[in-house]
Write a protein that holds these residues in place. Structure first.
Motif: not given
Lengths: 346, 370
Positions: B88-92, B151-153, A203-205
């Protein structure tokens, strides 16, 4: 001693940084490419590049055809994972700067980059696959994936024994949802009682779902265990796993995507289980653009390759859909005539 | 040890030189094995890498990599392996982009707000792993890797049309609402492309890292815990508190990684936002030996290799070669430092041994004479 060496190191580094920061010297994009009349095509692939057995390969086929028939020079560059928009911009710029014309960005990720670079190189024609750019010197090549998928849905509904049908999407991107929406509508219009189970591999990125045959296989196995007997996988490289799983269970059908997967060297051994493939003729779009530039009349604006002009189509390899061809043709006619409007979102 | 010890200086220089020479030799072998002439490849990379637009590219890339290296290094200094910098950086960046897109405040308020949002989100996400470690003894390696997937999800769930995402006109790309013009970070107007103003923030972060670690009580405690947890707790350091605090700082720093891209380049978080920089950060922290200047050099080297690699691909070399080079360099650096360290230890032992022997001899002679 320790302190002194530290300070020396700091000084050296600062000096080095300062030298770099002044951005001195000539630019790599100083000299423009020679214009000796030869057509040089620059291709910028999405992640995966040539050899992904799917989307990028389809574009590569168009390029190969142009090379063989029009005698053009080509240069192919490929995106890496973890790229920033600036990286894609850089890739297109270096192609345009090198005298390549047309420069083709394969995949919607190139959209923003093309918007910017096309403005900088107004004399170069750009191609953008799967997205639309407003810039004047861009040929936006888009496809009606939902129409091809609708026909696949019709075929699935007619071939399924008890109306349990599955859809495996690589990643839940809007593009893949277009496939899912068309497919679902095709099934429901043909057999209202049938059910379509939709599953995405990532999903997503997280784009791993486009390159994970193991995930495709696991998802297809899960669906087969639930009694689903026709599975359409729009999942790039992961689709191979799904087809393999389906081939392991007699009496079930797989539907391929992007290229004729029954003719794919790696998958032809499962051709007996591949009902049909929804072909998206990216190669046609690429070839036509190159040809138009060669002929001195570069294509620009949005070009939608739809069912009507066979921009998307169903394959008939193996003759598995011969018995339902009449219904498929009827559905196709309705779409082309505008009697059926296929949804692009779920 | 007052006198200038030539051999010690040599030892200090030996490790990086050894690493670079070895890396070049191995890469040359790999290039030769692919049937290409290796030294022309290095020539192409260097010629292209020092051009003015390449310099801009390298600085911009290195800005991001530097922040990633620092974020990882904070954990490393404490023997904490924060593998979750990536998530952490992607979610941020995602939440920062969502907040930035939703508001239109003057830049002077909104830009700090976006940055602080990113740091808080990054810190909280890393803090989860810190808390799990201190309260439940979960290894931070495992928990941060798992948190990457979560975080990806979360991003995948929220970055949908109708939630926090918007579909573009062609119907193929989802992204957050673009930041208003006022939230674009300043740039240095170099030609042909500008340098990201965020490089200043990265430099400040580097100075902050150096100062905190080497000039404060907290930094001392942190390094002590990294070297020996038992010794640290014996001397009165609350190790659990240190674990959580340093995870929070590492995560907060990780929150900055996406900012150069968000505030100076893409101005939105979409399906094409860069992924995997957290892992690059691990390599860069290793390469830079957790030292603020070392990390800067490593980040610049990394960006230089990527830049040169683009040209290699243009000149019909295999595009994978740069990945091989980067991997080889990291391995060579780690191995070279270990080899030099062992040699140094041996040499020290020998010197001490000689000194003791000399002392013993002189003692003997004095005894005999007495």
């Amino acid at each position: 001693m320790r302190r002194v060496s530290k300070i020396t190191a700091a000084c050296a580094v600062t000096a080095a940084l300062a030298l770099t920061a002044t951005a001195c010297g000539e630019s790599s994009t100083g000299d423009s490419g020679s214009d000796n009349g030869d057509i040089k095509v620059g291709m910028a692939y999405d992640v995966g590049g040539r050899g992904d057995n799917s989307f990028n390969d389809s574009a590569a086929r168009g390029l190969d055809k142009a090379k063989a028939e029009l005698g053009v020079e080509t240069k192919e560059l490929t995106a890496k994972t973890g790229e920033t928009p600036a990286d894609r911009e850089q890739r297109l710029s270096s192609l345009a700067e090198g005298g390549f014309n047309p420069v083709i960005g394969v995949g919607f990720a190139y959209k923003d980059a093309i918007d910017k670079v096309a403005a900088k190189y107004p004399k170069t024609t750009f191609g953008l696959v799967d997205s639309v750019s407003e810039a004047k010197n861009v040929d936006s090549i888009v496809f009606t994936e939902e129409q091809g998928s609708y026909l696949a849905g019709v075929a699935a509904a007619l071939k399924s024994k008890d109306g349990k049908i599955g859809f495996i999407g690589g990643v839940d991107t809007p593009l893949i949802k277009k496939f899912a929406a068309g497919f679902q509508q095709g099934v429901k219009d043909t057999k209202p009682a049938a059910s379509v189970t939709i599953q995405y591999l990532s999903t997503g990125t997280d784009f791993s779902g486009f390159g994970a045959p193991d995930k495709g296989k696991a998802a297809a196995k899960g669906m087969l265990d639930k009694g689903i007997d026709v599975i359409y996988a729009a999942a790039g490289g992961s689709g191979a796993g799904s087809i393999e799983a389906v081939a392991g269970k007699p009496g079930t059908w797989a539907i391929g995507v992007d290229s004729d997967q029954a003719k794919d060297p790696a998958l032809s051994k499962y051709a007996g289980s591949i009902l049909t493939s929804v072909v998206k003729n990216v190669d046609t779009g690429v070839y036509e653009l190159v040809k138009s530039v060669k002929d001195g009349k570069p294509m620009t604006g949005t070009h939608t390759y739809s069912l009507a002009e066979n921009g998307v189509s169903l394959t008939t390899t193996g003759g598995h859909v011969a018995d339902i061809q009449a219904q498929l043709d009827a559905a196709k006619k309705k779409i082309v005539d505008g009697q059926i409007k296929v949804a692009t979102t779920l | 040890m007052k006198k200038f010890d030539k051999e010690r200086v040599l030892l200090a220089i030996a490790a990086p030189v050894l690493a670079i020479v070895a890396a070049f030799l191995i890469t040359a072998l790999v290039l030769a094995a692919t049937g290409k002439e290796p030294f022309s490849a290095f020539g192409i990379m260097f010629d292209y890498g020092v051009k003015s637009d390449s310099q801009v590219y390298i600085i911009n890339k290195a800005t991001t990599y530097y922040l990633a290296g620092i974020a990882v290094a904070i954990g490393f200094r404490m023997n904490l392996f924060n593998i979750g910098v990536d998530g952490q950086y992607r979610l941020a960046a995602f939440f920062a982009a969502a907040v930035g897109g939703a508001l239109t405040l003057p830049g002077i308020i909104q830009i700090p707000l976006i940055i602080v949002t990113a740091m808080i989100v990054g810190a909280m996400w890393a803090g989860v792993a810190g808390l799990l470690k201190t309260t439940r003894g979960v290894s931070e390696v495992v928990s941060t890797i798992m948190l990457n997937f979560i975080a990806t999800a979360i991003i995948g769930y929220l970055l949908q049309p109708g939630r926090l995402g918007h579909l573009d006109a062609a119907g193929t790309k989802v992204a957050t609402t673009p930041l208003p013009e006022s939230s674009h970070f300043f740039e240095f107007p170099t030609t042909p492309t500008p340098i990201y103003g965020f490089v200043v923030v990265a430099a400040i972060a580097g100075i902050g890292y150096w100062f905190t670690l080497s000039r404060t009580r907290f930094g001392f405690d942190l390094r002590t815990v990294g070297q020996s947890e038992t010794a640290a707790s014996a001397s009165g350091v609350n190790v659990k508190k240190m674990v959580v605090t340093s995870m929070l700082i590492s995560g907060g720093m990780a929150g900055l990684i996406g900012m150069p891209t968000l505030l100076n380049d893409s101005y939105e978080f979409g399906g094409d936002f860069p992924v995997g920089i957290g892992f690059t950060g691990i390599a860069i922290a290793l390469l830079g030996r957790n030292h603020p200047i070392g990390i800067a050099l490593a980040a610049i080297l990394w960006a230089f290799l990527e830049r040169g690699g683009q040209q290699l691909e243009f000149e019909n070399y295999d595009r994978e070669i740069v990945g091989v080079m980067q991997g080889v360099i990291v391995l060579c650096v780690v191995i070279a430092y270990e080899v030099v360290r062992r040699y140094g230890v041996k040499r020290q032992q020998r010197q001490v041994g000689e000194k003791l022997a000399a002392q013993a001899r002189s003692n003997d002679t004095t005894e005999v004479s007495a």
